[in-house]
Scaffold this motif. Structure first.
Motif, PDB file in Angstrom:
ATOM      1  N   GLY A 262       0.789  -1.229   0.000  1.00  0.00           N
ATOM      2  CA  GLY A 262       0.000   0.000   0.000  1.00  0.00           C
ATOM      3  C   GLY A 262       0.817   1.272   0.000  1.00  0.00           C
ATOM      4  N   ARG A 263       2.138   1.181  -0.310  1.00  0.00           N
ATOM      5  CA  ARG A 263       2.983   2.370  -0.255  1.00  0.00           C
ATOM      6  C   ARG A 263       2.542   3.434  -1.260  1.00  0.00           C
ATOM      7  NH1 ARG A 263       8.006   0.177  -0.636  1.00  0.00           N
ATOM      8  NH2 ARG A 263       7.936   0.224  -2.915  1.00  0.00           N
ATOM      9  N   GLY A 264       2.160   3.005  -2.460  1.00  0.00           N
ATOM     10  CA  GLY A 264       1.749   3.978  -3.463  1.00  0.00           C
ATOM     11  C   GLY A 264       0.563   4.801  -3.008  1.00  0.00           C
ATOM     12  N   ARG A 265      -0.444   4.127  -2.477  1.00  0.00           N
ATOM     13  CA  ARG A 265      -1.637   4.842  -2.012  1.00  0.00           C
ATOM     14  C   ARG A 265      -1.314   5.766  -0.848  1.00  0.00           C
ATOM     15  NH1 ARG A 265      -5.893   3.696   1.721  1.00  0.00           N
ATOM     16  NH2 ARG A 265      -7.891   4.556   1.053  1.00  0.00           N
ATOM     17  N   PHE A 266      -0.510   5.268   0.099  1.00  0.00           N
ATOM     18  CA  PHE A 266      -0.171   6.075   1.271  1.00  0.00           C
ATOM     19  C   PHE A 266       0.590   7.330   0.861  1.00  0.00           C
ATOM     20  CE2 PHE A 266       2.526   7.451   4.747  1.00  0.00           C
ATOM     21  CZ  PHE A 266       1.690   7.377   5.843  1.00  0.00           C
ATOM     22  N   VAL A 267       1.607   7.154   0.014  1.00  0.00           N
ATOM     23  CA  VAL A 267       2.434   8.293  -0.379  1.00  0.00           C
ATOM     24  C   VAL A 267       1.640   9.280  -1.214  1.00  0.00           C
ATOM     25  CG1 VAL A 267       4.466   8.998  -1.699  1.00  0.00           C
ATOM     26  CG2 VAL A 267       4.570   6.972  -0.240  1.00  0.00           C
ATOM     27  N   LEU A 268       0.823   8.788  -2.136  1.00  0.00           N
ATOM     28  CA  LEU A 268       0.091   9.698  -3.008  1.00  0.00           C
ATOM     29  C   LEU A 268      -1.004  10.452  -2.256  1.00  0.00           C
ATOM     30  CD1 LEU A 268      -0.168   7.917  -6.464  1.00  0.00           C
ATOM     31  CD2 LEU A 268       1.587   9.407  -5.530  1.00  0.00           C
ATOM     32  N   LEU A 269      -1.592   9.817  -1.239  1.00  0.00           N
ATOM     33  CA  LEU A 269      -2.569  10.556  -0.430  1.00  0.00           C
ATOM     34  C   LEU A 269      -1.881  11.676   0.350  1.00  0.00           C
ATOM     35  CD1 LEU A 269      -4.969   7.775   0.886  1.00  0.00           C
ATOM     36  CD2 LEU A 269      -5.447   9.567  -0.806  1.00  0.00           C
ATOM     37  N   TYR A 270      -0.593  11.502   0.636  1.00  0.00           N
ATOM     38  CA  TYR A 270       0.170  12.618   1.198  1.00  0.00           C
ATOM     39  C   TYR A 270       0.485  13.639   0.113  1.00  0.00           C
ATOM     40  CZ  TYR A 270       4.631  14.998   1.488  1.00  0.00           C
ATOM     41  OH  TYR A 270       5.621  15.921   1.359  1.00  0.00           O
ATOM     42  N   GLU A 271       0.984  13.183  -1.031  1.00  0.00           N
ATOM     43  CA  GLU A 271       1.430  14.086  -2.078  1.00  0.00           C
ATOM     44  C   GLU A 271       0.287  14.890  -2.702  1.00  0.00           C
ATOM     45  OE1 GLU A 271       4.282  15.008  -2.799  1.00  0.00           O
ATOM     46  OE2 GLU A 271       5.629  13.491  -1.997  1.00  0.00           O
ATOM     47  N   VAL A 272      -0.954  14.416  -2.519  1.00  0.00           N
ATOM     48  CA  VAL A 272      -2.080  15.136  -3.100  1.00  0.00           C
ATOM     49  C   VAL A 272      -2.202  16.539  -2.517  1.00  0.00           C
ATOM     50  CG1 VAL A 272      -3.924  14.476  -1.491  1.00  0.00           C
ATOM     51  CG2 VAL A 272      -4.457  14.794  -3.905  1.00  0.00           C
ATOM     52  N   VAL A 273      -1.530  16.784  -1.385  1.00  0.00           N
ATOM     53  CA  VAL A 273      -1.589  18.132  -0.817  1.00  0.00           C
ATOM     54  C   VAL A 273      -0.898  19.143  -1.730  1.00  0.00           C
ATOM     55  CG1 VAL A 273      -1.729  17.302   1.556  1.00  0.00           C
ATOM     56  CG2 VAL A 273       0.504  17.832   0.588  1.00  0.00           C
ATOM     57  N   PHE A 274       0.024  18.690  -2.597  1.00  0.00           N
ATOM     58  CA  PHE A 274       0.665  19.645  -3.509  1.00  0.00           C
ATOM     59  C   PHE A 274      -0.334  20.179  -4.536  1.00  0.00           C
ATOM     60  CE2 PHE A 274       3.090  20.776  -7.326  1.00  0.00           C
ATOM     61  CZ  PHE A 274       3.964  21.713  -6.802  1.00  0.00           C
ATOM     62  N   PRO A 275      -1.053  19.313  -5.296  1.00  0.00           N
ATOM     63  CA  PRO A 275      -2.074  19.876  -6.189  1.00  0.00           C
ATOM     64  C   PRO A 275      -3.199  20.579  -5.446  1.00  0.00           C
ATOM     65  CG  PRO A 275      -2.183  17.474  -6.193  1.00  0.00           C
ATOM     66  CD  PRO A 275      -0.913  17.862  -5.487  1.00  0.00           C
ATOM     67  N   ILE A 276      -3.470  20.158  -4.195  1.00  0.00           N
ATOM     68  CA  ILE A 276      -4.456  20.897  -3.400  1.00  0.00           C
ATOM     69  C   ILE A 276      -3.926  22.307  -3.130  1.00  0.00           C
ATOM     70  CG2 ILE A 276      -5.527  21.078  -1.115  1.00  0.00           C
ATOM     71  CD1 ILE A 276      -5.893  18.061  -1.161  1.00  0.00           C
TER      72      ILE A 276
END
Length: 489
Positions: free
Chosen positions: A183-197
């Protein structure tokens, strides 16, 4: 104060925690949380094994929120210039050359930062580097709000670029290193989504606040990351993987126990760690020059092309969109800002979709399909460039949304390609290529806007993601579901 007392309790609990079922470790002690590990003879393999058995918990959430705050304002400050540029042009009577310089020159600072802060992260730790870069971002943003002239504003933006360029690669490195393979991809991308936010919020607030309160308000808001300089290292632990790789095994054990103490349920036994010991022992410690060695050259070329594409499109297109809508299509300022904000919304939606599917379909398919669709959208924008502003804005928004899918996936994909000893520098060099592209892209767009021939700009931009998709397809490797140490060569 509540957080500090909570951390003290965690440290106290971790000091009495005991090892479970690992060869050579001590038996349980009364009152210890099952599955935590007692300090003793700790190996790198045991550190990796304990990370890989640990699901996400509240310490992960805290790390994601705090580091995400820096990443959020990284995105916020990057795009703030797009929302404020239409007013800055009139405020200082900027020429087209000065406009292009204002957009491109800060990328020089970001280029230096993308090399400097990952190097600092390799030597002094991930959290120190993130804290320093966040402090520069916030402080320079506040100073920008008080800038009395174009020249001083430009200089402050270049200095701010040091932090903007250095924060994202190191933050992505840290989040990857404290996360297990499952689940690393999902975990990291849910963090990284703050950049486009951050991009979306910057555009949204710009559309609301700038016409009412002036351009300065965006830079005052961008000063929030300065707080992280003072509190980040007190609230979350350093990367256990980095500490272990540096031979600081007792500190790695202590940092990891802070994560383990926050587990929602008793952790399973560590068990036999020989597999992980073998992973960490079979490869030599890598140096920066190994990024372009035979072992890693293909991966590195794929990373450089991936990041350069993101920089070329993101900075070459998004920063110009409000100005294009206003000057070429004669849209009112408010409408131009609203249309640009719509592109950011699609970027967030695309990023969330990626987070949900990246562990199922893999990193490479997400990147390749996203870039191909981005290229198609740009071609259609070129074909219909003579249509209304709404048609062009639709295709540009789709292009930015698809780009965001590939862009955000780069933040989980790039750290997975390199060993811990050069992971931050591998990410930093990728980010450096993003900044190099960002330096030249605004000039290309500015030159074509000056002639009024937007189709050439859109077609030229479309070629870039096409080349990136081909490069990642042929030279990249798939990394989903694999322990970081398994991916070393």
């Amino acid at each position: 104060m509540l957080i500090e007392r909570d951390d003290a309790a965690i440290s106290a609990a971790g000091a009495h925690a005991s090892a479970v079922a690992a060869p050579g470790t001590a038996p349980h002690t009364a009152g210890a949380r099952p599955g935590t590990h007692q300090p003793g003879q700790v190996t790198r393999g045991q550190i990796v094994a304990r990370i890989e058995r640990m699901p996400g918990n509240m310490m992960h959430v805290r790390a994601r929120l705090l580091i995400g705050l820096a990443t959020f304002f990284d995105g916020f400050d990057v795009i703030a210039i797009a929302a404020t540029l239409p007013l800055l042009i009139g405020h200082w009577s900027l020429t087209p050359g000065q406009i292009g310089l204002l957009i491109a020159a800060p990328s020089v600072g970001q280029l230096v930062g993308a090399l400097l802060f990952p190097a600092l992260a390799e030597r002094f730790g991930r959290l120190r580097s993130i804290g320093w870069s966040a402090g520069i971002i916030g402080l320079m943003s506040v100073f920008c709000g008080f800038a009395p002239s174009f020249e001083i504003f430009l200089l402050l933006r270049i200095v701010q670029g040091l932090g903007l360029g250095g924060e994202l690669p190191v933050a992505a490195t840290y989040i990857n290193e404290v996360t297990r393979a499952h689940g690393r991809g999902r975990f990291v991308l849910l963090y990284e989504v703050v950049f486009p936010i951050g991009l979306m919020v910057s555009n949204g607030l710009g559309a609301v606040l700038v016409p009412r309160y002036g351009w300065e308000v965006m830079y005052f808001l961008g000063g929030v990351p300065l707080v992280l300089f003072f509190v980040l290292r007190r609230l979350i632990p350093e990367s256990p993987r980095w500490l272990a790789e540096k031979g600081r095994l007792a500190e790695a054990d202590s940092a990891l126990r802070q994560f383990e103490a926050r587990a929602r349920a008793p952790l399973p036994p560590v068990g036999d760690t020989s597999r992980f010991d073998a992973m960490t022992a079979r490869h030599p410690r890598r140096r920066v020059r190994d990024l372009v060695s035979r072992a890693y050259l293909g991966r590195t070329l794929a990373v450089w092309m991936l990041w350069a594409t993101c920089g070329f499109i993101q900075y070459g297109l998004s920063t110009w969109l409000p100005t294009v809508y206003k000057t070429v299509y004669h849209a009112p300022l408010q409408l131009a800002l609203n249309l640009a904000a719509g592109a950011s919304v699609l970027g967030v939606v695309g990023s969330l979709v990626c987070a949900m599917i990246v562990d199922r379909v893999g990193r490479k398919p997400v990147i390749n399909v996203s870039f191909l669709l981005c290229a198609l959208s740009l071609v259609l924008a070129g074909v219909f460039h003579a249509s209304s502003v709404y048609v062009v804005a639709t295709f540009c928004s789709l292009a930015m949304g698809f780009l965001a899918c590939g862009f955000i996936t780069a933040y989980v994909y790039t750290p997975e390609l390199y060993p811990t000893s050069i992971r931050a520098m591998g990410c930093g060099l990728g980010g450096a290529w993003l900044k190099i592209a960002a330096i030249f892209a605004p000039g290309l767009i500015g030159a074509t806007i000056g002639t009024g021939n937007l189709s050439v700009a859109f077609y030229g931009l479309a070629v870039v993601p096409l080349l990136a998709a081909a490069t990642v397809f042929w030279l990249g490797i798939e990394t989903k579901g694999q322990v970081l140490e398994e991916l070393e060569v």
